[in-house]
Design an enzyme around this catalytic site. Structure first.
Site, PDB file in Angstrom:
ATOM      1  CD  GLU A 188      -2.588   0.991   2.749  1.00  0.00           C
ATOM      2  OE1 GLU A 188      -3.468   1.833   2.993  1.00  0.00           O
ATOM      3  OE2 GLU A 188      -2.323   0.044   3.524  1.00  0.00           O
ATOM      4  CG  HIS A 237      -1.222   4.803   4.368  1.00  0.00           C
ATOM      5  ND1 HIS A 237      -0.971   5.836   5.253  1.00  0.00           N
ATOM      6  CD2 HIS A 237      -2.439   4.306   4.717  1.00  0.00           C
ATOM      7  CE1 HIS A 237      -1.982   5.956   6.091  1.00  0.00           C
ATOM      8  NE2 HIS A 237      -2.887   5.042   5.787  1.00  0.00           N
ATOM      9  CG  ASP A 247      -4.811   5.282   2.012  1.00  0.00           C
ATOM     10  OD1 ASP A 247      -5.054   6.511   2.054  1.00  0.00           O
ATOM     11  OD2 ASP A 247      -5.230   4.480   2.855  1.00  0.00           O
ATOM     12  CD  GLU A 257      -8.484   2.450   4.624  1.00  0.00           C
ATOM     13  OE1 GLU A 257      -8.113   1.277   4.832  1.00  0.00           O
ATOM     14  OE2 GLU A 257      -7.721   3.349   4.245  1.00  0.00           O
TER      15      GLU A 257
END
Length: 434
Positions: free
Chosen positions: A287, A289, A319, A404
């Protein structure tokens, strides 16, 4: 499980009545302390976005049958049980718009054991309800939700089935899950739980998407995980993902720096797991992020690995917190700020440009649609969704946008914010396709 509020967040939508006219539908729980004969129901005053409707205007659906108020008053064998939702259908002039609406209701229930002049008891409540377009989404981009969005509510106020029902209610079809958060007894999966898992997937017509996993490289204070141990963790989670029907896993490696440089074992541990990933046809997705931008040694290291191994089973998760344009001061659970810090570094706006996203999209398998707050006008206060959607569609990217929510954790706030985000995303996706 029923929501404690009388007006439920699930079930708010436009409908077409049998006569072809529009209706607005929502669900309420019985506000009384006991179930009642339906003949004791005495109507419901409704105010929708400031417009009032008389107590006998709406239709009531109980136990699968729909009644006018007069029919309820005359009924003999119909009940409104305490654990049963009533569906209220209100005839309206025209469908309500996708978005947030003010709804006030006053439910009247007669209680014969109270003197006649007081027996018509009013139960009043109001709520902001969110209507999500229920038209088919004409897009190669698919919408899902991560169970992380319900942190604090799941296992306390909501079950996993409640989450799945919420996702289906907004017309989404993808379910992202956390291995150590949502699988009872992880890493062991019981046959009873597994049977129920597939039953629920079928019932709510959901597709497992990405399974969030961890490789805790500093699991012990006196030593780090070895490559062999890290690979074993990845391979165990690949097996679980395959067992549950997921198409990718996100192994979150321990990091060695503030900009999230992954522990050095990541590369060899993943390489040792590629054969199994290929056999199971599951993609391993690290990911990107915040506070790590796209133009960074971490991201480039993952891309170099893809190009050097020429594998189809290692790709990126983006993300969307990296595109944040305004600071978020809602705080974050479990993070202690240092003196002088206003917020954790990963809540500072990175403002990663869309050109950087466009450049790496061929390597992106999955997008976690991170967000913190969407207001009553469907404005995201931190993340530029119009730019993100435009970039994805202009480059013909296809895949999952998996919501999310990572804002404040008041009870039920996650489920309300998820509805708002899907109202926004659907509007943007359909707008650009037209």
């Amino acid at each position: 499980m029923l929501e404690r509020t009388i007006i439920q967040s699930r079930g708010c939508k436009n409908v077409t009545l049998p006569d072809g006219k529009p209706g607005f539908q929502f669900q309420i729980r019985n506000p009384n302390y006991r179930g009642v004969q339906a003949s004791l129901v005495d109507g419901i005053d409704i105010k929708l976005d400031g417009r009032s409707y008389e107590f006998d205007s709406a239709l009531w659906t109980l136990q699968g049958e729909t009644y006018r108020l007069e029919q309820l008053r005359q009924s003999v064998d119909v009940r409104w049980q305490l654990d049963e939702l009533a569906t209220i259908t209100l005839p309206i002039e025209q469908p309500v718009q996708c978005g947030v609406h003010d709804l006030f209701v006053c439910v009247f229930i007669r209680r014969p054991y109270i003197p006649a002049q007081f027996s018509r008891s009013p139960f009043k409540t109001s709520a902001k309800v969110v209507v999500v377009e229920n038209d088919d989404l004409v897009s190669d981009i698919k919408l899902g939700v991560s169970t992380y969005s319900y942190s604090g509510d799941i296992n306390t106020l909501m079950t996993l089935e409640d989450v799945m029902a919420d996702i289906a209610d907004i017309g989404a079809s993808g379910l992202e899950m956390l291995s150590e958060g949502d699988i009872p007894g992880y890493p062991n999966v019981s046959s009873t739980w597994l049977d129920n898992w597939f039953r629920l997937l079928d019932q709510y017509k959901l597709q497992p998407t990405n399974l969030g996993t961890w490789v805790d490289t500093n699991m012990w204070l006196d030593r780090d995980l070895t490559v062999v141990e890290g690979a074993a963790q990845i391979q165990k989670d690949l097996q679980i993902a395959s067992q549950l029907g997921f198409s990718s896993i996100r192994p979150k490696f321990g990091v060695t720096s503030l900009d999230l440089l992954p522990h050095p074992i990541w590369r060899e541990a993943v390489e040792r797991s590629l054969e199994l990933a290929n056999k199971l046809d599951i993609i391993i997705c690290p990911e990107i992020h915040s506070p790590t931008p796209i133009k960074h040694i971490v991201t480039q290291g993952y891309i170099d690995f893809i190009e050097e191994t020429k594998t189809d089973h290692f790709k990126l998760i983006i993300d969307t917190g990296i595109f944040q344009t305004a600071p978020c001061d809602d705080g974050h659970e479990g993070i202690e700020l240092k003196p002088g810090q206003k917020r954790p570094p990963f809540l500072e706006p990175l403002k990663v440009p869309m050109a950087d996203l466009e450049e790496i999209l061929p390597h992106v398998h999955f997008i976690q649609s991170k967000f913190f707050e969407i207001d009553d006008q469907l404005n995201d206060l931190h993340v530029p969704w119009a730019d993100i959607i435009k970039t994805l569609q202009a480059n013909n990217w296809s895949g999952w946008l998996s919501s999310e929510y990572e804002g404040r954790r008041e009870p039920y706030r996650g489920r309300d914010q998820i509805r708002r985000q899907h109202a926004l995303l659907r509007s943007l996706l359909n707008q650009n396709n037209h």
